[in-house]
Design an enzyme around this catalytic site. Structure first.
Site, mmCIF file in Angstrom:
data_model
loop_
_atom_site.group_PDB
_atom_site.id
_atom_site.type_symbol
_atom_site.label_atom_id
_atom_site.label_comp_id
_atom_site.label_asym_id
_atom_site.label_seq_id
_atom_site.Cartn_x
_atom_site.Cartn_y
_atom_site.Cartn_z
ATOM 1 N N CYS A 7 -23.324 32.509 -61.099
ATOM 2 C CA CYS A 7 -23.959 32.375 -59.783
ATOM 3 C C CYS A 7 -22.951 32.276 -58.646
ATOM 4 O O CYS A 7 -23.280 32.589 -57.503
ATOM 5 C CB CYS A 7 -24.865 31.149 -59.755
ATOM 6 S SG CYS A 7 -26.227 31.207 -60.933
ATOM 7 N N ARG A 61 -42.444 33.189 -49.010
ATOM 8 C CA ARG A 61 -43.910 33.233 -49.075
ATOM 9 C C ARG A 61 -44.507 32.484 -47.880
ATOM 10 O O ARG A 61 -44.373 31.265 -47.764
ATOM 11 C CB ARG A 61 -44.409 32.612 -50.379
ATOM 12 C CG ARG A 61 -44.043 33.407 -51.612
ATOM 13 C CD ARG A 61 -44.756 32.855 -52.845
ATOM 14 N NE ARG A 61 -44.350 31.489 -53.135
ATOM 15 C CZ ARG A 61 -43.280 31.151 -53.841
ATOM 16 N NH1 ARG A 61 -42.481 32.099 -54.313
ATOM 17 N NH2 ARG A 61 -42.979 29.887 -54.067
ATOM 18 N N SER A 102 -47.590 32.038 -47.442
ATOM 19 C CA SER A 102 -48.781 31.316 -47.895
ATOM 20 C C SER A 102 -48.455 30.046 -48.671
ATOM 21 O O SER A 102 -49.361 29.335 -49.118
ATOM 22 C CB SER A 102 -49.632 32.232 -48.783
ATOM 23 O OG SER A 102 -48.882 32.643 -49.932
ATOM 24 N N SER A 105 -35.553 29.299 -57.877
ATOM 25 C CA SER A 105 -35.158 30.476 -57.097
ATOM 26 C C SER A 105 -35.853 31.713 -57.639
ATOM 27 O O SER A 105 -36.384 31.727 -58.753
ATOM 28 C CB SER A 105 -33.641 30.669 -57.160
ATOM 29 O OG SER A 105 -33.224 30.924 -58.481
ATOM 30 N N HIS A 139 -32.301 34.557 -54.885
ATOM 31 C CA HIS A 139 -30.979 34.345 -55.486
ATOM 32 C C HIS A 139 -30.529 35.615 -56.204
ATOM 33 O O HIS A 139 -30.634 35.726 -57.427
ATOM 34 C CB HIS A 139 -31.074 33.173 -56.467
ATOM 35 C CG HIS A 139 -29.784 32.793 -57.135
ATOM 36 N ND1 HIS A 139 -28.541 33.194 -56.691
ATOM 37 C CD2 HIS A 139 -29.560 32.036 -58.257
ATOM 38 C CE1 HIS A 139 -27.616 32.704 -57.496
ATOM 39 N NE2 HIS A 139 -28.202 32.011 -58.445
ATOM 40 N N CYS A 178 -23.960 25.755 -57.953
ATOM 41 C CA CYS A 178 -23.612 25.590 -59.358
ATOM 42 C C CYS A 178 -23.557 26.970 -59.999
ATOM 43 O O CYS A 178 -24.019 27.961 -59.418
ATOM 44 C CB CYS A 178 -24.627 24.700 -60.080
ATOM 45 S SG CYS A 178 -26.314 25.340 -60.086
#
Length: 393
Positions: free
Chosen positions: A86, A218, A220, A247, A348, A378
């Site tokens: 990541c 989103r 909503s 994510s 992500h 992380c």
């Protein structure tokens, strides 16, 4: 040593993998686009570029950075793939900054590209057999254990952070909702416009459109909707990680141009930001979700900064619990953390996320009149990375 600075920072809009706008756009289309635009925005002649470094995760191997360099017209510039899971995009920028600071490279394009929609699937013959295959197969981040399974980040990252900081389901959901609200507000107020490179997309019906707005947040989303989602591991007592406070799986690319303050001045280009320092750490894999904490502490020690010196933070929301845990454990002001949203809302795109974070932080600091920001995240296998930048007023 030379002071590394950033002359250009840009990204594509972030797509929702497999069902979003970029589902048929490959990493080999995104990477040349973002590298070319970063070079163009830097206003540097191509002759001063010495390398292209791109984070590359789950992309099937190779070195897409060299592919991108060639497509961008940087024929004499090599390329390297970097994988810190990541944190790959962030580590690519750190690698470039280190080389520039040491005087080994003059200018480097660094960032990452992720096409989760088109990533290849690997398989491996099961050891000890002749005809049994693990399909799909993924390289493990660490030796799997019950409290840190190497293929279930909901436990290894999300749940580990929740347990370490005593985070409730309500806290995680509230953070995720705020992430969506902040991302949507930033989109609606045009905060991302300057950093986004439009992508021309040809749909399956042959129609052509321009993709230039993040599509994952989103509108909503609500606390009631988030509360109604089932925990991803209901068999674990108290498990509070859901699809709603995790994510997304996403597609995007991001890149910056790193050079020295001296070279920038020589070419009459005003830097967007100064790179103040960076740090990466390893932790026990069962503590992966809290790895940003020691990474930030190491960074603060290296740079001489304090928490009070930092105007903005982005703690990547691989899971909402990661950002909540880091904020709690370091005593950060939540109003300064993830002010534009993060992984739960924007998404992500793994290899690109770190460079996307730096790009967005630079533009937000510029909008606010300057300051210091830290990006941290992380990474699989029990790792964490952090970087500090300063934007002048």
């Amino acid at each position: 040593m030379s002071q590394p600075v950033i002359l250009a920072a840009c990204r594509t809009a972030i797509g929702t993998a497999r069902k979003g706008t970029l589902r048929d756009t490959t990493a080999f289309e995104l990477a040349p686009l973002i590298v070319s635009e970063a070079v163009r925005r830097s206003k540097l002649p191509v002759e001063v570029f010495d390398d292209v470094i791109l984070g590359e995760v789950l992309a099937g191997g190779g070195a897409i950075a060299r592919y991108a360099a060639l497509e961008a017209g940087l024929t004499d510039v090599p390329g390297v793939a970097l994988n810190r899971h990541c944190a790959s995009g962030l580590s690519s920028i750190a690698m470039a900054a280190g080389s520039v600071a040491a005087g080994m490279d003059r200018a480097v394009v660094a960032g990452g590209v992720q096409s989760s929609s088109t990533a290849p699937v690997s398989k491996r013959r099961t050891p000890g057999t002749d005809d049994e295959w693990e399909d799909p197969w993924m390289s493990p981040t660490h030796v799997s254990t019950p409290d840190a399974p190497n293929r279930d980040m909901t436990i290894t990252v999300g749940w580990s952070a929740a347990k370490s900081a005593g985070i409730t389901r309500e806290e995680a959901d509230a953070w995720a909702l705020r992430s969506h609200q902040r991302a949507i507000r930033s989109i609606d107020e045009g905060h991302f416009v300057d950093e986004i490179v439009p992508v021309k997309v040809t749909a399956r019906d042959g129609s052509v459109s321009v993709f230039e707005v993040d599509e994952h947040p989103r509108r909503s989303s609500s606390l009631d909707a988030l509360a109604n989602l089932k925990p991803l591991h209901p068999e674990i007592d108290g498990f509070n990680v859901t699809a709603g406070n995790s994510s997304g799986v996403n597609d995007a690319a991001a890149a910056v141009v790193v050079t020295s303050a001296e070279l920038a001045a020589e070419h009459g280009v005003e830097p967007l930001a100064t790179i103040l320092g960076w740090a990466s750490v390893g932790v026990d894999p069962s503590l992966t979700g809290t790895a940003p904490v020691p990474a930030i502490q190491k960074l603060l020690e290296r740079t001489g900064l304090t928490v009070a010196d930092v105007d903005l933070w982005e703690i990547n929301e691989a899971f909402a619990t990661v950002a909540v845990a880091t904020t709690k454990m370091l005593g950060l002001d939540p109003e300064r953390v993830n002010v534009q949203g993060s992984g739960c809302s924007l998404g992500h795109p793994v290899a690109a996320t770190g460079a996307r974070m730096i790009t967005s932080l630079i533009n937000e600091l510029r909008r606010r009149g300057g300051g210091v920001a830290i990006a941290s995240m992380c990474a699989g296998g029990g790792m964490g990375s952090a970087m500090a930048i300063r934007v002048s007023a």
